[in-house]
Design an enzyme around this catalytic site. Structure first.
Site, mmCIF file in Angstrom:
data_model
loop_
_atom_site.group_PDB
_atom_site.id
_atom_site.type_symbol
_atom_site.label_atom_id
_atom_site.label_comp_id
_atom_site.label_asym_id
_atom_site.label_seq_id
_atom_site.Cartn_x
_atom_site.Cartn_y
_atom_site.Cartn_z
ATOM 1 C CE LYS A 43 -3.856 2.108 2.553
ATOM 2 N NZ LYS A 43 -4.746 1.943 3.735
ATOM 3 C CG ASP A 137 -14.004 1.941 5.972
ATOM 4 O OD1 ASP A 137 -15.178 2.216 5.656
ATOM 5 O OD2 ASP A 137 -13.048 2.086 5.197
#
Length: 278
Positions: A43, A137
């Site tokens: 990432k 989330d």
């Protein structure tokens, strides 16, 4: 030199391939990184969004867990890419795509597979909640399917995980994209609690069972005010199909209780209900 080649050189990998774009950065699949032959997920945080607190939060949270249903952290690095310094989070690469990708492709797992998926999901959430952490989330795109199997869900993207002892307000850049899975109290700006994760699990399972969202069918949530969104999620969802197994229906209906949040029960209770049907 192409973008992929430039990133591979910056990482010291033999090759990279693009996987997806998120709020805080892009994710790539890297080969031969740090001398490891197996692929890893990298990432790359965007420089304009980089916040040291966010990076420290995500990596510290991942380091706390060693669970088959939670992604494993490999390392945190700093690289120079496209003339800028970027921080990168390197995790295990999970082949098989996300539950969100499967849903968009029209995949409808069997009730047996949905039950196994739910059990793995709740096992991960139980692990989080046992350490007084909340994900905040949970959504299909943040649940990978190891080897493409519904019975092997893996939670990813822990940048928004917070301790229940800290500030857990829901004002963050990813809010718009995550509105469909936010509990009524989150939409009202209240502090996120464990019950919010449980609500999100209920929405996800409803989507798997029906192929539709329980509250936002045929509406453009981007054009709605928070009060309007709260009104939509403050009523019971449409009934589940009669053929849905009783244990799955019981769990979903309980998790989608708008008020009080405590009536949703715990992830451990949901897991117990589903295990009792095996």
């Amino acid at each position: 030199m192409g973008l992929e080649d430039e990133l591979a050189v910056a990482l010291g990998a033999s090759s990279v391939s693009f996987l997806g774009r998120g709020t805080f950065g892009d994710t790539w699949r890297a080969l031969d990184l740090d001398g490891i032959p197996e692929p890893l997920a990298v990432k790359v945080l965007r420089a304009e969004f980089f916040n040291p607190r966010l990076l420290a939060r995500e990596t510290s949270n991942l380091n706390e867990f060693d669970h088959d249903n939670i992604v494993r952290l490999h390392s945190v690095q700093t690289i120079t890419f496209q003339g800028e310094e970027h921080h990168v989070i390197v995790c295990e690469y999970i082949d098989g795509g996300s539950a969100g990708q499967a849903l968009r492709a029209g995949a409808r797992p069997s009730y047996k597979h949905i039950r196994k998926f739910a059990q793995g999901l709740f096992e991960a959430v139980v692990e989080l909640h046992a350490k007084d952490k909340i994900h905040r989330d949970l959504k299909p795109d943040n649940i990978m399917l190891r080897d493409g199997k519904w019975k092997q869900p893996v939670l990813i993207d822990f940048g928004l995980v917070r301790s229940l002892t800290g500030d857990t307000m829901t004002n963050y850049p990813a809010m718009v994209g995550s509105i469909p899975w936010m509990a009524p109290e989150q939409l009202q700006g209240e502090k996120a609690r464990k019950a919010c994760d449980n609500w999100a699990c209920g929405v996800i399972l409803y989507q798997l069972l029906t192929g539709t969202h329980p509250f936002f069918q045929g509406v453009d949530i981007r054009a709605m005010e928070p009060e309007e969104l709260v009104d939509l999620v403050s009523v019971p969802p449409p009934p589940l199909p009669a053929e849905v197994p009783n244990d799955l229906a019981e769990v979903v209906i309980r998790l989608l209780t708008p008020d009080p949040p405590g009536a949703r029960g715990s992830a451990a209770r949901a897991l117990k209900t589903l295990r009792g049907a095996n």
